[in-house]
Design an enzyme around this catalytic site. Structure first.
Site, PDB file in Angstrom:
ATOM      1  N   TYR A  15       0.853  -1.166   0.000  1.00  0.00           N
ATOM      2  CA  TYR A  15       0.000   0.000   0.000  1.00  0.00           C
ATOM      3  C   TYR A  15       0.896   1.225   0.000  1.00  0.00           C
ATOM      4  CZ  TYR A  15      -3.736   2.944   1.952  1.00  0.00           C
ATOM      5  OH  TYR A  15      -4.678   3.906   2.158  1.00  0.00           O
ATOM      6  N   SER A 253      -6.719   8.738   6.429  1.00  0.00           N
ATOM      7  CA  SER A 253      -6.862   7.322   6.752  1.00  0.00           C
ATOM      8  C   SER A 253      -7.664   6.610   5.687  1.00  0.00           C
ATOM      9  CB  SER A 253      -7.505   7.145   8.121  1.00  0.00           C
ATOM     10  OG  SER A 253      -8.910   7.135   7.996  1.00  0.00           O
ATOM     11  N   LYS A 254      -7.234   5.393   5.438  1.00  0.00           N
ATOM     12  CA  LYS A 254      -7.879   4.571   4.430  1.00  0.00           C
ATOM     13  C   LYS A 254      -9.358   4.386   4.787  1.00  0.00           C
ATOM     14  CE  LYS A 254      -7.046   0.269   2.143  1.00  0.00           C
ATOM     15  NZ  LYS A 254      -6.157  -0.371   1.279  1.00  0.00           N
ATOM     16  N   ARG A 255      -9.584   4.159   6.083  1.00  0.00           N
ATOM     17  CA  ARG A 255     -10.937   3.873   6.562  1.00  0.00           C
ATOM     18  C   ARG A 255     -11.897   5.030   6.262  1.00  0.00           C
ATOM     19  NH1 ARG A 255     -12.054   2.776  12.720  1.00  0.00           N
ATOM     20  NH2 ARG A 255     -13.917   4.016  12.455  1.00  0.00           N
ATOM     21  N   GLY A 257     -11.882   6.859   3.802  1.00  0.00           N
ATOM     22  CA  GLY A 257     -12.071   7.099   2.386  1.00  0.00           C
ATOM     23  C   GLY A 257     -10.968   7.928   1.764  1.00  0.00           C
TER      24      GLY A 257
END
Ligand code: GLU
Length: 507
Positions: A15, A253-255, A257
């Site tokens: 990632y 943060s990925k969470r 979005g």
């Protein structure tokens, strides 16, 4: 002066955070600005975090973004191997040396011992600082125990008193009291080094003289410097880059979005634009210029202009920049890049070049062609929700539903009733007209028609556009849409719209 050598040292997590890539870019630019070397080193000593295929992923991102390294795992140089898990004997050797030099010691404490100390401190309501009883074991005795097969780690030995200081190129002079530094593990019982040790050893052995990394490492840097000092090695120049944040207080943060590099590529952003935008995350040139080629960035990039405060990742600004890149490329190039996106959603035989001409100045990224999911973090919400943004070219497939209200437009002075009348006129004209690939001639045809009927252009153009698209907003007007669809399909749609309007008005 010695040639500058910088490195990018990612861990293979599969990632690529925006912040990581930004730091890679800065390392590359700083090296290349002074004709130095840029090295890729893979930091895979935390084997729990290992992800399959992650190495190839790193190579491909660096290739896509033109961050060409001079040495790396797949580009051997004289300082290899460039993958930390292949350097284990080196760390062992230097750990033992460091013990001899008094910068580290062997420690036989089990995790349980340490946990017990931690709990005891917490019970007393004190902050926990591990005091290692193994300090008192002599090196000879420790080595005997190791030879006898006892499990051990190598821990850094921190002087009880004094101050360690260093100068950071971005953050200035930094000082810490040694008493606040913990005696971290350098070499684990399984023979793997921790980041804290491997980075120092490798940076020294690879002759990295300028360390560019995220500012989360600032607080550990004094500990690294104590290791350099124990070995009597030169301390590199430090450039700790500001974090890339969503806002002053929120992390990316990925969470929630927030996009990673791959997410952006999947949405059809182009890597040159992404890189250009990343250059501005924490750095700014003397003037207000924003669009740079890589060569210009190399020329203009100066460490002194890196800002210490957090950089805010602004998706809209990136969109604007990507749009600028799309506008500035030759139409041919845009068309070639757009083609795979068209193929995903369009099945009709339409004039795609005309479509590209229209879209080149209108879209910000290619996923607008297929439609895409947008993650939105609403005020107060814990997690992002997904909203679907429809395709900008969804009218082409003729799957949109007829809606008589679309014909009602105050400014154009149109209603479903007078649109029906206008469509009769339009139909007649469009049947007699043949030059559908000439936007100007087509436009003139509509203008002449309105003039003859003694109405404003909008009175015929609005109904024509809605009839051709079943949409209130399209890239281009009725002439361009008719051009894209061609005569036959355009007339079919006008006929259908006349029928639909008749039915709606009779109902
Ligand atoms: N492996 C570290 C990371 O991925 C690199 C830190 C550094 O550049 O020294 O965060």
């Amino acid at each position: 002066m010695k040639k500058i050598r910088t490195r990018f040292a990612p861990s293979p997590t599969g990632y690529m955070h925006i912040g990581n890539l930004r730091t890679a870019l800065f390392s590359y630019l700083i090296a290349k600005h002074d004709n130095g070397d840029f090295i890729l080193r893979i930091e895979d000593t935390d084997q729990n975090r290992e992800v399959k295929g992650a190495l190839n992923f790193i190579y491909s991102v660096l290739k896509d973004t033109h961050l060409e390294y001079d040495e790396g795992p797949d580009k051997p140089g004289k300082y290899g191997p460039y993958i930390q898990s292949e350097r284990l004997p080196i760390y062992k050797e230097y750990a033992d040396k460091l013990v001899d030099l008094g910068g580290a010691h062997y420690c036989f404490c089990s995790e349980e011992d340490i946990q017990a100390q931690r709990e005891a401190a917490e019970k007393k309501g004190k902050g926990f600082k591990f005091v290692d009883p193994c300090h008192h074991i002599s090196v000879e005795e420790a080595r005997k125990r190791i030879a006898a097969g006892e499990k051990y780690v190598v821990r850094q030995t921190i002087p009880a008193e004094g101050i360690t200081s260093f100068d950071d190129a971005v953050h200035g002079h930094i000082e810490v009291e040694n008493s606040t530094l913990d005696e971290q593990i350098l070499l684990k019982s399984d023979g793997f080094p921790t980041y804290n040790f491997a980075n120092v050893i490798d940076d020294h052995l690879m002759e990295i003289n300028c360390v560019i990394r995220g500012n989360e490492y600032i607080s550990s840097t004094p500990k690294y410097n104590l290791i350099y000092k124990a070995f009597n090695w030169d301390i590199p120049m430090y450039v700790h880059c500001p974090p890339v944040m969503k806002s002053q207080t929120q992390k990316l943060s990925k969470r929630n979005g927030d996009a990673s590099y791959n997410d952006l590529i999947e949405k059809g952003y182009i890597s040159d634009a992404i890189l250009n935008y990343l250059a501005l995350l924490g750095w700014a040139p003397e003037d207000n210029e924003e669009i740079f080629t890589m060569d210009e960035l190399i020329k203009r990039f100066k460490i002194e202009r890196i800002n210490a405060s957090p950089a805010i990742f602004d998706q809209d600004k990136l969109g604007w920049m990507n749009g600028e890149y799309l506008k500035r490329m030759p139409l041919e190039k845009f068309h070639e890049l757009a083609m795979p996106w068209y193929k995903k959603v369009l099945t009709r035989d339409v004039d795609l070049r005309e479509l590209s001409m229209l879209l080149q100045t209108r879209i910000l990224f290619f996923a607008e062609i297929t439609g895409y999911d947008k993650k939105v973090l609403n005020e107060g919400a814990e997690e992002a929700t997904v909203e679907h943004v429809p395709s900008i070219v969804d009218f082409i497939e003729n799957t949109l539903e007829f809606n008589p209200e679309l014909y009602r437009h105050k400014k154009m002075k149109t209603t479903p009733e007078n649109s029906l009348e206008a469509l009769y006129w339009v139909k007649e004209r469009m049947e007699a007209f043949d030059n559908y690939s000439d936007d100007e001639a087509l436009t003139q045809m509509f203008i002449d028609l309105a003039a003859e009927k003694g109405v404003k252009n909008g009175r015929v153009m609005w109904p024509a556009r809605v009839a051709l698209s079943n949409k209130a907003s399209t890239p281009g007007g009725c002439a361009e849409i008719a051009h894209i669809l061609g005569k036959e399909e355009s007339l079919r749609r006008i006929d259908q719209a006349i029928k639909d309007l008749q039915n709606a008005l009779n109902a």
